[in-house]
Design an enzyme around this catalytic site. Structure first.
Site, short mmCIF file in Angstrom:
data_model
loop_
_atom_site.label_atom_id
_atom_site.label_comp_id
_atom_site.label_asym_id
_atom_site.label_seq_id
_atom_site.Cartn_x
_atom_site.Cartn_y
_atom_site.Cartn_z
CB CYS A 111 -0.86 -0.08 1.24
SG CYS A 111 -1.94 -1.44 1.22
CB CYS A 121 2.43 10.60 7.56
SG CYS A 121 2.87 10.33 5.94
#
Length: 212
Positions: free
Chosen positions: A35, A105
């Site tokens: 991913c 993130c």
């Protein structure tokens, strides 16, 4: 090139606490190399129930590495109760901010921390979650949490924070449905259900109004 803060670049070029804690008390893994982002977090708790050591292994971009590095620094000295209050916004703030397209993130950091704490507490993974974005393996509960905590209102924003919808795009309608559901819940908060004796003052008040 992304407009990164000096703090992000510092934690990217010189990441702290890279590696793995031996015999960890807490362990979490999120994402996958397929991913594009993968993160593993391990930590050790001392006799005072505070996180003594935290380390990470990451596969990802500069933001992913910096966010993981920042998280391990933030965890040192925390109790588990203090650690579980750390959000993706806290991680981003520690780094002086992240570009909107890289907020996923910091979300990855929050997710891996949740799983590491669940491991520490001996809680099994929740099997009720439904994969919404097959491209990036993002679940319905992960999307709901991101929408609630970050006040997201558009599919593009959800993609920035979770990567969901950023691949083939076939899940975008489902993502919009989750956004609409969460926003409706926020607009119409449900009060506590009254039972038994709790209803009496309200009923008495209504009866008095009728009598008048």
């Amino acid at each position: 090139m992304w407009d990164y803060t000096d703090k992000v670049m510092e934690h990217f070029w010189s990441p702290r606490n890279v590696g793995e804690v031996e015999n960890p008390d807490g362990l979490g893994e999120v994402g996958s190399i397929a991913c594009g982002d993968a993160l593993r977090l391990t930590f050790k708790v001392d006799q005072n129930k505070r996180i003594q050591e935290a380390k990470f292994k990451s596969f990802g971009c500069a933001s992913a590495i910096a966010a993981a590095s920042a998280l391990t620094e933030m965890l040192k000295g925390c109790t588990i109760e203090e650690a579980e209050k750390i959000t993706n916004q806290d991680i981003a703030a520690f780094l002086g901010g992240l570009p909107p397209q890289k907020m996923h993130c910091s979300v990855l950091g929050e997710q891996v921390l949740e799983r590491a704490i669940a491991y520490y507490r001996g809680k099994p993974a929740d099997k009720r979650e439904e994969i919404i974005c097959e491209c990036f393996g993002v679940t319905d509960q992960e999307i709901q949490k991101a929408v609630k905590e970050n006040n997201l209102n558009a599919v593009e924003e959800v993609t920035n924070y979770t990567k969901a919808g950023g691949g083939c795009g076939s899940c975008q309608e489902k993502i919009q449905g989750i956004i609409d559901w969460v926003r409706a819940e926020v607009r119409e908060p449900r009060g506590p259900k009254l039972i038994g004796i709790q209803k009496l003052p309200i009923m008495t008040s209504l009866e008095r109004k009728v009598e008048k």
